[in-house]
Design a protein around this motif. Structure first.
Motif, short mmCIF file in Angstrom:
data_model
loop_
_atom_site.label_atom_id
_atom_site.label_comp_id
_atom_site.label_asym_id
_atom_site.label_seq_id
_atom_site.Cartn_x
_atom_site.Cartn_y
_atom_site.Cartn_z
N HIS A 1 9.54 -49.55 23.18
CA HIS A 1 10.29 -49.06 24.29
C HIS A 1 9.58 -47.73 24.68
O HIS A 1 9.48 -47.43 25.89
CB HIS A 1 11.52 -49.01 23.98
CG HIS A 1 12.28 -50.39 24.02
ND1 HIS A 1 12.40 -51.41 25.20
CD2 HIS A 1 12.88 -51.06 22.86
CE1 HIS A 1 12.78 -52.42 24.63
NE2 HIS A 1 13.20 -52.54 23.55
N TRP B 1 8.14 -46.09 28.28
CA TRP B 1 8.45 -45.27 28.89
C TRP B 1 7.04 -44.27 29.24
O TRP B 1 6.90 -43.90 30.37
CB TRP B 1 9.59 -44.34 28.04
CG TRP B 1 9.64 -42.89 28.24
CD1 TRP B 1 10.29 -42.04 27.82
CD2 TRP B 1 10.20 -42.45 29.89
NE1 TRP B 1 10.98 -40.87 28.53
CE2 TRP B 1 10.75 -41.19 29.67
CE3 TRP B 1 10.07 -43.03 31.23
CZ2 TRP B 1 10.94 -40.27 30.91
CZ3 TRP B 1 10.27 -42.21 32.24
CH2 TRP B 1 10.78 -41.05 31.99
N SER C 1 11.29 -36.33 22.48
CA SER C 1 12.14 -37.30 23.64
C SER C 1 13.01 -36.56 24.38
O SER C 1 13.30 -36.77 25.61
CB SER C 1 12.79 -38.32 22.80
OG SER C 1 13.49 -39.04 23.49
N GLU D 1 13.13 -36.30 28.53
CA GLU D 1 14.24 -36.36 29.32
C GLU D 1 14.70 -35.37 30.25
O GLU D 1 15.01 -35.49 31.53
CB GLU D 1 15.20 -37.11 28.39
CG GLU D 1 16.48 -37.66 29.33
CD GLU D 1 15.97 -38.97 29.95
OE1 GLU D 1 16.86 -38.92 31.21
OE2 GLU D 1 15.13 -39.45 29.89
N ARG E 1 13.30 -46.14 35.07
CA ARG E 1 13.50 -45.30 33.92
C ARG E 1 15.00 -45.77 33.33
O ARG E 1 14.97 -45.85 32.08
CB ARG E 1 13.36 -43.82 34.41
CG ARG E 1 13.92 -42.82 33.30
CD ARG E 1 13.26 -43.11 32.06
NE ARG E 1 14.00 -42.13 30.90
CZ ARG E 1 13.99 -42.62 29.71
NH1 ARG E 1 13.72 -43.95 29.34
NH2 ARG E 1 14.69 -41.74 28.84
N VAL F 1 14.60 -48.82 31.19
CA VAL F 1 13.74 -48.54 30.03
C VAL F 1 14.59 -47.67 29.09
O VAL F 1 14.70 -48.04 27.62
CB VAL F 1 12.57 -47.74 30.10
CG1 VAL F 1 11.90 -47.11 28.93
CG2 VAL F 1 11.47 -48.52 31.03
N ALA F 2 15.43 -46.87 29.64
CA ALA F 2 16.47 -46.11 28.65
C ALA F 2 17.59 -46.90 28.23
O ALA F 2 18.08 -46.90 26.87
CB ALA F 2 17.13 -45.27 29.32
N SER G 1 15.93 -48.83 25.48
CA SER G 1 15.42 -48.14 24.10
C SER G 1 16.45 -47.54 23.41
O SER G 1 16.47 -47.34 22.38
CB SER G 1 14.49 -46.89 24.59
OG SER G 1 15.04 -46.06 25.48
#
Length: 190
Positions: free
Chosen positions: A39, A43, A112, A116, A145, A148-149, A152
């Motif tokens: 994941h 991103w 990360s 973000e 996004r 994906v978030a 993940s």
């Protein structure tokens, strides 16, 4: 004499079983990191697609508008996003090599968060220029996004659960003696 041999055999069987349990828990944490890694790579790929579509200097103004001052701010935000993505990719490569290393996990978690924050800054600055809502050119990227978030976050939860089980197992006595003897180190959650 027979009692000694029986106790020694019981200890040996316990030690082999405890060692196998530690190996199994460590393997589960490593596999969970593999899912999370997938994941995180998505991103990075999404950011690569975004950069290819909007990374050119003229494309930044097309996203945020033709006003020079906000475009300069948006350009700075995009530069920060690319820098954060590069840092995140490097941290991910180190964590991929050593997923249960505390330092690598801490660096990945920090990278990360920086990435973000940089993404949210790009979205926020684009919204400021377009009167409070993200421009239509940015909307598909925001939706992707979020998808994906969402995925993940679930993979991160599974990894953190596996790490917590592993850490608990290596902290328990007498398995902690085996963990010390064979070099099992405490891992860090993300």
């Amino acid at each position: 004499m027979l009692t000694t041999w029986i106790l020694l055999a019981l200890f040996l069987f316990w030690a082999v079983g405890a060692y196998n349990r530690l190996i199994r828990l460590r393997s589960a944490a490593l596999q969970a990191f593999g899912g999370l890694d997938t994941h995180m790579v998505r991103w990075i790929a999404l950011l690569g697609e975004y950069e290819a579509a909007h990374g050119a200097p003229g494309a930044v103004q097309a996203i945020v508008g033709d006003e020079p001052a906000p475009a300069a701010g948006a350009h700075d935000a995009h530069a920060a996003l690319w820098a954060a993505a590069t840092q995140f990719g490097a941290s991910l490569a180190v964590a991929r090599a050593r997923p249960l290393d505390s330092g690598a996990a801490a660096a990945l978690a920090a990278a990360s968060q920086v990435l973000e924050n940089a993404w949210q800054t790009v979205v926020r600055e684009a919204a400021q220029v377009s009167e409070g809502v993200a421009p239509p050119a940015l909307a598909p990227w925001v939706v992707r996004r979020e998808q994906v978030a969402l995925h993940s976050d679930e993979a991160r939860r599974l990894f953190n659960d596996a790490v917590a089980q592993y850490n608990h197992a290596i902290a328990q006595f007498p398995a902690s003696l085996l963990a010390w003897l064979f070099g099992f180190k405490k891992a860090q959650t993300l």
